[in-house]
Design an enzyme around this catalytic site. Sequence first.
Site, PDB file in Angstrom:
ATOM      1  N   CYS A  69       0.867  -1.168   0.000  1.00 24.12           N
ATOM      2  CA  CYS A  69       0.000   0.000   0.000  1.00 24.12           C
ATOM      3  C   CYS A  69       0.911   1.226   0.000  1.00 24.12           C
ATOM      4  O   CYS A  69       1.702   1.408   0.929  1.00 24.12           O
ATOM      5  CB  CYS A  69      -0.854  -0.037   1.268  1.00 24.12           C
ATOM      6  N   CYS A 179      -0.901   3.632  -6.464  1.00 22.68           N
ATOM      7  CA  CYS A 179      -1.836   3.088  -5.465  1.00 22.68           C
ATOM      8  C   CYS A 179      -2.175   1.681  -5.934  1.00 22.68           C
ATOM      9  O   CYS A 179      -2.539   1.474  -7.101  1.00 22.68           O
ATOM     10  CB  CYS A 179      -3.105   3.927  -5.406  1.00 22.68           C
TER      11      CYS A 179
END
Length: 258
Positions: A69, A179
């Site tokens: 992440c 992302c």
Amino acid sequence: MKIAFFDSGIGGLSVLNEAKDRLDADFLFYADKDNVPYGEKPKEDILKYVDDAVSFLINEGANAIVLACNTATSVAAKILREKYDLPIIGMEPAIKYALKLNDEKRVLVIATPVTVKGEKMKELIGRVDKAHLTDLLALPKLVTFAEAGKFESDNVTKYLTEKLTPYDFEKYSAVVLGCTHFNYFKDTLRNLLPQSVSLIDGNEGTVNELKRRLDLNKNPSGENSTEYFYSGKRVTDKNELQKLNNLLLRLNKMQEIK
Ligand code: DGL
């Protein structure tokens, strides 16, 4: 060797998927379903969520943690590396790689607002982009669409069209996915962008780094086990496990799109 992959939600499955094919290890996957999305939350909250998850995964026997992440990496990687003494590998938007492929045209990085505004992004761009060729665009709604399982939908196309229209893509060589949730939308992105613009994610680079850091061999059997957790609870429900499996199948298709 047990390697844990952490994400706020389902985005981190794209990094796990890349690792599964290439590494001889067993895996834990943790999605912080109770707190997703992270991308617009205060940094202090994100740090606490990631810290709790890392400590949970260590208790579950993890020998290394991948922060799959970008948002969690941006906020928490440095602090948690000081706190815990196991390897913590983070994600970084592949700007350096994109500029190496073409150092004349511009690069557009798409990520969450926290990642776009973070110190880590400033530091990375300062280090690898001396010619100031990088632009940043926050696309927080893509995380919400992904968590709702809305991948190929009119709303996604409408949102991305609106956000990408202001850019003259003749001037760009690449869109960098900053992302992990954005991997689910490579098909829509590919349809909206000219062929001359490459789509670059950080998954391969992260798994290369993981392999190097842990000195891991290639997966000889193609087999490994994965245990799944949602916010500190083991996932045992058959339908939920099937859902995760379907997401991995979608990611296999997305992996082919460059
Ligand atoms: N998957 C995360 C990333 O790579 C962020 C998603 C979120 O906003 O929670 O940045």
